[in-house]
Design an enzyme around this catalytic site. Structure first.
Site: not given
Ligand code: FE2
Ligand code: FE2
Length: 256
Positions: A8, A39-40, A67-68, A147, A172, A174
């Protein structure tokens, strides 16, 4: 075939690390394909069209997410425009797509359900989509970004897809894990790739803000942390004839 999966990417420090490191890593390892979880990428939460393009222009071929993906609403209409940007395939009836085919390679993005939103079953979604891609010709190399939060769910997916796909990369949390290995039937596996972002942080966010949130239990904006950045990734060599993983290892670099 040499593939690098990058964990990520966190905000501007993460994007800067990608633009500094990916061209060099491509040369150093002779990479054929670079996948990164984006996603981040935009301020730590979600991804915008601009930040997606920035990562793609830095040498990332495919962006996965999690999810993000919905945090920056402006990206949502672009998810259906053919960008190499995936959202987890097991979101029911959501915009965007959960896998893409690039020549002989398939990249599939799935999300776990343990301690996360109750999406469709990721195991059955994998079955269904792999049947679908195989009906359109047999892809040689299949990469999965799973994820998910729970190590157990990620290991279970690794075993479920062992011998079916080339690699299952967890994302996910991190936090990179030390268990990169090839499972008995030839699937490369790692529970979590980790993140590309600031090391002096709590999973990428400013430590003071996160502590405040834990100590007061009040909602708190979580800015991306500052300071030195690391790149977490996993390198996998896949036999393009059989689709099986030949070697797998972590590639973790301090970027400065
Ligand atoms: Fe993430
Ligand atoms: Fe995530």
């Amino acid at each position: 075939m040499r593939i690098l999966m990058i964990g990520d990417v966190i905000g501007q420090p993460g994007r800067r690390a990608i633009s500094r490191m990916v061209p060099a890593l491509r040369r150093e390892y002779g990479l054929d394909l670079v996948v990164a979880n984006g996603e981040n990428a935009a301020g730590g939460f979600g991804i915008t069209l601009e930040t997606a393009h920035e990562l793609l222009e830095s040498g990332v071929d495919v962006l996965t997410s999690g999810n993000h993906i919905w945090d920056q609403k402006e990206i949502i209409p672009h998810l259906d425009e053919g960008l190499p940007l995936l959202r987890p395939a097991n979101y029911p009836d959501a915009p965007g797509r959960g896998y893409l085919v690039l020549g002989d390679v398939v990249v599939l993005n799935l999300m776990g359900r343990v301690f996360m939103a109750p999406l469709d079953c990721p195991f059955r979604t994998a079955d269904q989509l792999l049947r679908e891609v195989k009906a359109n010709g047999t892809p040689r190399v299949i990469l999965v970004d799973f994820h998910a939060e729970a190590t157990s769910e990620k290991q279970a997916m690794g075993w479920y897809l062992d011998g079916v796909v080339s690699a299952v990369f967890g994302t996910h949390t991190h936090v990179g894990t030390v268990d990169a290995r090839i499972l008995p039937k030839g699937t490369g596996y790692v529970t979590d790739v980790g993140m590309t972002g600031p090391v002096n942080s709590v999973i990428g966010s400013d430590t003071g803000a996160v502590l405040e949130r834990f100590l007061t239990a009040m909602p708190q904006r979580l800015p991306v942390a500052e300071g030195p950045v690391m790149l977490n990734s996993v390198l996998v060599d896949v036999d393009p004839g059989t689709g099986k993983a030949l070697t797998i290892s972590r590639v973790d670099r301090m970027v400065g």
